[in-house]
Design a protein around this motif. Structure first.
Motif, mmCIF file in Angstrom:
data_model
loop_
_atom_site.group_PDB
_atom_site.id
_atom_site.type_symbol
_atom_site.label_atom_id
_atom_site.label_comp_id
_atom_site.label_asym_id
_atom_site.label_seq_id
_atom_site.Cartn_x
_atom_site.Cartn_y
_atom_site.Cartn_z
ATOM 1 N N UNK A 16 0.856 -1.186 0.000
ATOM 2 C CA UNK A 16 0.000 0.000 0.000
ATOM 3 C C UNK A 16 0.891 1.236 0.000
ATOM 4 N N UNK A 17 0.701 2.105 -0.977
ATOM 5 C CA UNK A 17 1.460 3.342 -1.111
ATOM 6 C C UNK A 17 0.494 4.516 -1.111
ATOM 7 N N UNK A 18 0.920 5.618 -0.543
ATOM 8 C CA UNK A 18 0.091 6.822 -0.587
ATOM 9 C C UNK A 18 0.529 7.677 -1.762
ATOM 10 N N UNK A 19 -0.249 8.673 -2.070
ATOM 11 C CA UNK A 19 0.096 9.562 -3.170
ATOM 12 C C UNK A 19 -1.120 10.186 -3.809
ATOM 13 N N UNK A 20 -2.293 9.859 -3.312
ATOM 14 C CA UNK A 20 -3.506 10.459 -3.831
ATOM 15 C C UNK A 20 -4.098 9.709 -5.017
ATOM 16 N N UNK A 23 -2.068 9.351 -8.310
ATOM 17 C CA UNK A 23 -1.035 8.307 -8.299
ATOM 18 C C UNK A 23 -1.661 6.938 -8.501
ATOM 19 N N UNK A 24 -2.796 6.691 -7.853
ATOM 20 C CA UNK A 24 -3.469 5.407 -8.032
ATOM 21 C C UNK A 24 -3.824 5.162 -9.486
ATOM 22 N N UNK A 25 -4.308 6.193 -10.162
ATOM 23 C CA UNK A 25 -4.668 6.081 -11.573
ATOM 24 C C UNK A 25 -3.420 5.886 -12.427
ATOM 25 N N UNK A 26 -2.399 6.677 -12.176
ATOM 26 C CA UNK A 26 -1.159 6.582 -12.940
ATOM 27 C C UNK A 26 -0.512 5.206 -12.782
ATOM 28 N N UNK A 27 -0.434 4.720 -11.554
ATOM 29 C CA UNK A 27 0.201 3.421 -11.304
ATOM 30 C C UNK A 27 -0.566 2.283 -11.969
ATOM 31 N N UNK A 28 -1.889 2.337 -11.934
ATOM 32 C CA UNK A 28 -2.693 1.293 -12.581
ATOM 33 C C UNK A 28 -2.517 1.347 -14.096
ATOM 34 N N UNK A 29 -2.515 2.521 -14.664
ATOM 35 C CA UNK A 29 -2.337 2.672 -16.118
ATOM 36 C C UNK A 29 -0.979 2.178 -16.589
ATOM 37 N N UNK A 30 0.052 2.458 -15.816
ATOM 38 C CA UNK A 30 1.417 2.092 -16.210
ATOM 39 C C UNK A 30 1.761 0.636 -15.880
ATOM 40 N N UNK A 31 0.860 -0.052 -15.178
ATOM 41 C CA UNK A 31 1.130 -1.431 -14.807
ATOM 42 C C UNK A 31 2.038 -1.570 -13.601
ATOM 43 N N UNK A 32 2.309 -0.453 -12.925
ATOM 44 C CA UNK A 32 3.117 -0.477 -11.704
ATOM 45 C C UNK A 32 2.332 -1.160 -10.584
#
Length: 87
Positions: A16-20, A23-32
Motif C-alpha cells: 500500500x502506497x500513498x500519493x492520492x 497516483x493510483x490512476x497513474x500506477x494502474x495505467x502504467x502497470x506499476x
C-alpha cells in the motif's frame, strides 16, 4: 490488513502506497500496480479504467469540549443525525 491477506494467500504481495488519486490512476495505467486506490469518481478522460466502489469515506468533526459556539452554529446546518456525544 495487507499482511493478514498475504499470510492467508501465499504468493500474493500487498504493498500500500500513498500519493492520492492521481497516483493510483497513474500506477494502474502504467502497470506499476494491479489495483490503484482512488477516492473520487473517475474523470471523463480516465474512463479507459474500470472502477469498483468498495467503500465510502466518512467525515468526522472532532471539537474541543469548550467550543460550544461551533456546535450552536453548525448543528442546524447539518441536522441532528450528524451529531453524537459520548457524554
Amino acid at each position: 490488513m495487507g499482511k493478514r491477506f498475504e499470510s492467508e494467500h501465499p504468493g500474493v504481495r500487498v504493498d500500500v502506497q500513498s500519493g492520492g488519486s492521481s497516483r493510483g490512476i497513474s500506477d494502474a495505467r502504467q502497470g506499476v500496480a494491479d489495483i490503484g486506490m482512488v477516492s473520487r469518481a473517475l474523470k471523463p478522460e480516465e474512463k479507459d479504467l474500470k472502477a469498483f466502489s468498495i467503500a465510502r469515506d466518512g467525515v468526522t468533526m472532532i471539537l474541543h469540549n469548550v467550543i460550544s459556539t461551533v456546535v450552536t452554529c453548525c448543528r442546524p446546518r447539518f441536522g441532528s443525525g450528524y451529531w453524537s456525544s459520548d457524554r
